[in-house]
Design a protein around this motif. Structure first.
Motif, PDB file in Angstrom:
ATOM      1  N   SER A   1       0.814  -1.219   0.000  1.00 48.97           N
ATOM      2  CA  SER A   1       0.000   0.000   0.000  1.00 48.97           C
ATOM      3  C   SER A   1       0.847   1.269   0.000  1.00 48.97           C
ATOM      4  CB  SER A   1      -0.948   0.013   1.208  1.00 48.97           C
ATOM      5  OG  SER A   1      -0.203  -0.032   2.422  1.00 48.97           O
TER       6      SER A   1
ATOM      7  N   PHE B   1       0.669   2.882  -3.283  1.00 48.85           N
ATOM      8  CA  PHE B   1      -0.636   3.295  -3.798  1.00 48.85           C
ATOM      9  C   PHE B   1      -0.641   4.819  -3.963  1.00 48.85           C
ATOM     10  CE2 PHE B   1      -3.390  -0.421  -1.980  1.00 48.85           C
ATOM     11  CZ  PHE B   1      -2.550  -1.316  -2.604  1.00 48.85           C
TER      12      PHE B   1
ATOM     13  N   LEU C   1      -4.718  -0.043 -10.381  1.00 44.53           N
ATOM     14  CA  LEU C   1      -4.792  -1.192  -9.476  1.00 44.53           C
ATOM     15  C   LEU C   1      -6.257  -1.559  -9.246  1.00 44.53           C
ATOM     16  CD1 LEU C   1      -3.084  -3.071  -7.607  1.00 44.53           C
ATOM     17  CD2 LEU C   1      -3.599  -1.457  -5.759  1.00 44.53           C
TER      18      LEU C   1
ATOM     19  N   TYR D   1      -0.711   2.072  -8.807  1.00 40.40           N
ATOM     20  CA  TYR D   1       0.408   1.452  -8.088  1.00 40.40           C
ATOM     21  C   TYR D   1       1.702   1.803  -8.807  1.00 40.40           C
ATOM     22  CZ  TYR D   1       3.371  -2.158  -6.025  1.00 40.40           C
ATOM     23  OH  TYR D   1       4.377  -2.818  -5.375  1.00 40.40           O
TER      24      TYR D   1
ATOM     25  N   ASN E   1      -5.275  -6.939  -7.814  1.00 42.92           N
ATOM     26  CA  ASN E   1      -4.972  -6.819  -6.388  1.00 42.92           C
ATOM     27  C   ASN E   1      -5.541  -8.006  -5.612  1.00 42.92           C
ATOM     28  OD1 ASN E   1      -3.752  -5.279  -4.285  1.00 42.92           O
ATOM     29  ND2 ASN E   1      -5.790  -4.635  -3.604  1.00 42.92           N
TER      30      ASN E   1
END
Length: 260
Positions: free
Chosen positions: A63, A66, A75, A90, A126
């Motif tokens: 994360s 992200f 993502l 991502y 994901n």
């Protein structure tokens, strides 16, 4: 109910409030249970998902990479599978095997278990989203889509209630359903596509009708506010003008009016 009776009463069912989703469910159910078949359903082969496709689980991307500034790759999280775009990108490293392409079949594994075809650009798969890969030549992907959603719904109904329901890749692989011959699958999918298109058009018409009724209801409220008579009051409760009770609150007298 026979397919002929279903088609004959389709419009009657569809115009009922809140019936479109129920119709879509009924269409899928009849499709995978032989309701639209012209052949002998006794010849349908019982197969497991694991025998027909590869089930690929998503990767647990970090994360910390992200972002919402579209840096890197889109993502795909559960909330995105029915969309054309993702909310998060991502920017870290990834393996190409987790790149999803347009048209791939994806399943959300938490909450409501739904299957969708990915509509967007290449994106990353994901965790808690799985993909169905390399379908066996015996299966039409359109029929696979129908059969999977029907059985995912059944698993969801039978899953013990928790804050969020979960399904595993092992459970998905173990799903079994009856598989008609390939030509029959294609004919059933074409029939379902036509019916789903009809549902979409009816839903659009319902939305248009509801918008018009809401506008008429607001106009009736305005008339009553300007001229509160028995006639304008009666118009508020016309069957064709559904009014949200909250819309009536501004017209209510203040509480002090009911005190001595």
């Amino acid at each position: 109910m026979s397919p002929e009776e279903f088609f004959e009463k389709f419009e009657t069912f569809a115009v009922m409030p809140g019936a479109i989703d129920s119709l879509r469910y009924l269409i899928r159910q009849k499709a995978v249970s032989g309701g639209f078949s012209q052949g002998d359903t006794e010849t349908w082969e019982i197969v497991a998902v694991d025998d027909l496709v590869q089930v690929q689980n998503g990767f647990a991307f970090k994360s910390s990479f992200f972002n919402e500034v579209q840096a890197g790759m889109p993502l795909i999280r559960i909330r995105d599978i029915a969309q054309q775009e993702t909310q998060v990108y991502y920017s870290g490293e990834y393996r190409e095997e987790f790149i999803v392409s347009k048209g791939d079949l994806l399943i959300g594994m938490d909450g409501n278990f739904n299957i969708h075809r990915w509509k967007g650009q290449d994106a990353l798969l994901n965790q808690r989203v799985c993909r169905l890969l390399e379908p066996d030549p015996r299966i039409d992907t359109g029929f696979l889509f129908l059969a999977m959603q029907e059985h995912l719904d059944e698993i969801h109904r039978n899953t013990t209630f928790t804050t969020v329901k979960h399904i595993s890749g092992k459970q998905i692989k173990a799903i079994e359903f009856a598989l008609p011959p390939l030509a029959e699958q294609k004919r059933i999918v074409a029939k379902v596509d036509a019916l789903m298109g009809w549902c979409d058009r009816l839903e659009a018409l319902q939305a248009q009708r509801d918008t018009q009724h809401a506008a008429l209801a607001r106009a009736a409220l305005a008339r009553f506010a300007e001229n509160p008579t028995p006639q304008t009051l009666q118009a508020l409760f016309h069957d064709q003008f559904p009014i949200n009770p909250n819309d009536l609150l501004p017209l209510a007298p203040p509480t002090s009016s009911f005190t001595v």
